[in-house]
Design a protein around this motif. Structure first.
Motif, PDB file in Angstrom:
ATOM      1  N   LEU A   1       0.825  -1.215   0.000  1.00 49.05           N
ATOM      2  CA  LEU A   1       0.000   0.000   0.000  1.00 49.05           C
ATOM      3  C   LEU A   1       0.857   1.263   0.000  1.00 49.05           C
ATOM      4  N   LEU A   2       1.847   1.310   0.881  1.00 47.71           N
ATOM      5  CA  LEU A   2       2.680   2.516   0.951  1.00 47.71           C
ATOM      6  C   LEU A   2       3.597   2.643  -0.267  1.00 47.71           C
ATOM      7  N   GLY A   3       4.168   1.528  -0.718  1.00 50.25           N
ATOM      8  CA  GLY A   3       5.053   1.574  -1.876  1.00 50.25           C
ATOM      9  C   GLY A   3       4.325   1.959  -3.147  1.00 50.25           C
ATOM     10  N   SER A   4       3.129   1.401  -3.355  1.00 49.62           N
ATOM     11  CA  SER A   4       2.363   1.746  -4.554  1.00 49.62           C
ATOM     12  C   SER A   4       1.885   3.196  -4.504  1.00 49.62           C
ATOM     13  N   LEU A   5       1.497   3.678  -3.322  1.00 47.36           N
ATOM     14  CA  LEU A   5       1.084   5.079  -3.189  1.00 47.36           C
ATOM     15  C   LEU A   5       2.239   6.017  -3.491  1.00 47.36           C
ATOM     16  N   ALA A   6       3.419   5.712  -2.948  1.00 42.11           N
ATOM     17  CA  ALA A   6       4.590   6.546  -3.202  1.00 42.11           C
ATOM     18  C   ALA A   6       4.972   6.534  -4.672  1.00 42.11           C
ATOM     19  N   GLY A   7       4.946   5.366  -5.305  1.00 43.16           N
ATOM     20  CA  GLY A   7       5.345   5.274  -6.701  1.00 43.16           C
ATOM     21  C   GLY A   7       4.358   5.920  -7.651  1.00 43.16           C
ATOM     22  N   TYR A   8       3.057   5.827  -7.375  1.00 44.67           N
ATOM     23  CA  TYR A   8       2.050   6.354  -8.295  1.00 44.67           C
ATOM     24  C   TYR A   8       1.850   7.857  -8.125  1.00 44.67           C
ATOM     25  N   VAL A   9       1.724   8.316  -6.895  1.00 45.27           N
ATOM     26  CA  VAL A   9       1.451   9.741  -6.648  1.00 45.27           C
ATOM     27  C   VAL A   9       2.704  10.572  -6.870  1.00 45.27           C
TER      28      VAL A   9
ATOM     29  N   LYS B   1       5.632  15.083  -3.131  1.00 53.61           N
ATOM     30  CA  LYS B   1       5.860  15.151  -1.686  1.00 53.61           C
ATOM     31  C   LYS B   1       5.471  13.840  -0.988  1.00 53.61           C
ATOM     32  N   THR B   2       4.417  13.208  -1.478  1.00 52.65           N
ATOM     33  CA  THR B   2       4.001  11.931  -0.869  1.00 52.65           C
ATOM     34  C   THR B   2       5.110  10.897  -0.976  1.00 52.65           C
ATOM     35  N   ASP B   3       5.672  10.796  -2.176  1.00 54.12           N
ATOM     36  CA  ASP B   3       6.782   9.873  -2.388  1.00 54.12           C
ATOM     37  C   ASP B   3       7.970  10.248  -1.514  1.00 54.12           C
ATOM     38  N   TYR B   4       8.268  11.526  -1.448  1.00 51.96           N
ATOM     39  CA  TYR B   4       9.419  11.985  -0.663  1.00 51.96           C
ATOM     40  C   TYR B   4       9.251  11.651   0.819  1.00 51.96           C
ATOM     41  N   MET B   5       8.070  11.939   1.381  1.00 52.29           N
ATOM     42  CA  MET B   5       7.839  11.696   2.807  1.00 52.29           C
ATOM     43  C   MET B   5       7.897  10.207   3.134  1.00 52.29           C
ATOM     44  N   ILE B   6       7.246   9.378   2.312  1.00 48.84           N
ATOM     45  CA  ILE B   6       7.223   7.943   2.599  1.00 48.84           C
ATOM     46  C   ILE B   6       8.621   7.345   2.502  1.00 48.84           C
ATOM     47  N   MET B   7       9.348   7.699   1.457  1.00 43.88           N
ATOM     48  CA  MET B   7      10.661   7.078   1.256  1.00 43.88           C
ATOM     49  C   MET B   7      11.693   7.607   2.241  1.00 43.88           C
ATOM     50  N   ARG B   8      11.557   8.860   2.697  1.00 46.88           N
ATOM     51  CA  ARG B   8      12.482   9.345   3.732  1.00 46.88           C
ATOM     52  C   ARG B   8      12.226   8.627   5.052  1.00 46.88           C
TER      53      ARG B   8
END
Length: 365
Positions: free
Chosen positions: A181-189, A192-199
């Motif tokens: 869920l978190l990886g797909s959200l970060a990759g698709y959106v 900033k969403t990707d940046y926050m999740i991956m940091r």
């Protein structure tokens, strides 16, 4: 009439080969299964995993002894296919008396003989209630021996597999739900969403993984539920990275653009279109993660932070067996062998699935 016309129309639209025979399409899953069947080691691993799973699920109805029943007279009895527990107990006591007598330079005295007579009498007469029936205690047969409390090792290994396999499957499932869920959200959106999740993932990667699990178990206590949570809460990081990379490569594909043009929202595109197209790599990665969870639980059990008695896992059984492995080797060998076979089976299956879902793999089948 119209039905026949429609049928022949459909037949004409199907692709045909040089012999004018209709060719059936082959889905990715069917093609992967056909490739997997050619890998004999992977199929052997699949059969082994299925056998282990069936034994674990059907443990309560199998014709085995209770995994928690303590019979002090049966402590540390060796494995035997022919001798009863009473015979093994008598031999053990006789050898112990003979060693003592030999050290003292004498024969067995009257006290020793009286003790042996008492043991023979108890073997012949002692009974217990087992599954609603009255049975003789010492007529049991322990195929894999007993532990230091006189509990059947075969039953404890089967029930220990129930716990270990559950930890592997449930821990993997939980961590994959979070990571997907978190990886797909970060990759698709992205953004900033990707940046926050991956940091956040990077920060968690910087912390010692096993130390976090040990602290979690020490704070919240030793039970199976906490063990599931401790192993899964910090195990989704790699899953999130893998899924994110797959989503990034797919999010600009034509089928995604078509879904967007029809008004599909973010989560619909992710759940209905992107995640199903990454299931291949997810399944492969999951089969390779299950052994990791089992090994981590074994490590925690070795530290004394695993499941609590009377429950057991393969890891806790190995820990108990290490203490007396020179005198009672069966207490270590059989649990270690059961765990090793399952881990090998899962690794062979994972490697086979990786090759099956990747037609370009250099390990072609």
């Amino acid at each position: 009439m119209l039905r026949n016309i429609f049928f022949w129309k459909k037949q004409e639209d199907l692709p045909v080969n040089g012999l004018n025979q209709i060719e059936k399409g082959n889905s990715l899953s069917r093609d992967a299964w056909n490739r997997l069947k050619k890998n004999h080691m992977a199929m052997a691993g699949l059969v082994m995993v299925i056998v282990y799973t069936i034994l674990s699920i059907t443990a309560p109805i199998l014709p085995i002894y209770s995994y928690k029943k303590i019979i002090s007279d049966h402590q540390d009895l060796p494995p035997s296919l022919t001798k009863t527990a009473g015979e093994l107990w008598y031999e053990k006591e006789l050898k112990a008396m003979q060693r003592v007598a030999e050290k003292e330079g004498r024969e067995l005295n009257e006290e020793d003989k009286a003790r042996l007579d008492e043991i023979r009498h108890r073997i012949a007469t002692e009974t217990m209630e087992y599954r609603g029936k009255t049975v003789k205690v010492h007529e049991r047969r322990y195929l894999l021996g007993t532990d230091y409390h006189g509990r059947d090792m075969l039953a404890r290994i089967i029930y220990g597999g129930q716990v270990s396999i559950a930890i592997g499957f449930i821990g993997t499932f939980t961590s994959f739900i979070i990571g997907i869920l978190l990886g797909s959200l970060a990759g698709y959106v992205g953004g900033k969403t990707d940046y926050m999740i991956m940091r956040f993932v990077d920060v968690m990667y910087g912390l010692p993984y096993m130390l976090l699990v040990i602290i979690f178990m020490a704070i919240f206590g030793r039970n199976i539920l906490n063990l599931f949570l401790a192993l899964s809460v910090v195990s989704w990081l790699t899953v999130a990275r893998v899924v994110r990379g797959q989503i990034i490569t797919l999010k600009n594909s034509e089928f995604v653009e078509a879904a967007r043009s029809m008004g599909a929202g973010t989560w619909r595109v992710i759940l209905r279109h992107l995640i199903p197209n990454t299931l291949g790599i997810i399944i492969v990665f999951a089969t390779l993660r299950i052994p990791t969870f089992i090994m981590m639980e074994s490590f925690l059990s070795y530290l004394g932070l695993g499941v609590s008695a009377p429950y057991a896992s393969w890891g806790s059984l190995v820990k108990e067996g290490v203490d007396g492995m020179t005198i009672y080797p069966w207490r270590l060998f059989f649990p270690a062998a059961a765990m090793t076979l399952f881990l090998f089976a899962m690794n062979f299956l994972g490697d086979g699935l990786r090759d099956a879902f990747d037609p370009q793999s250099k390990n072609k089948l």
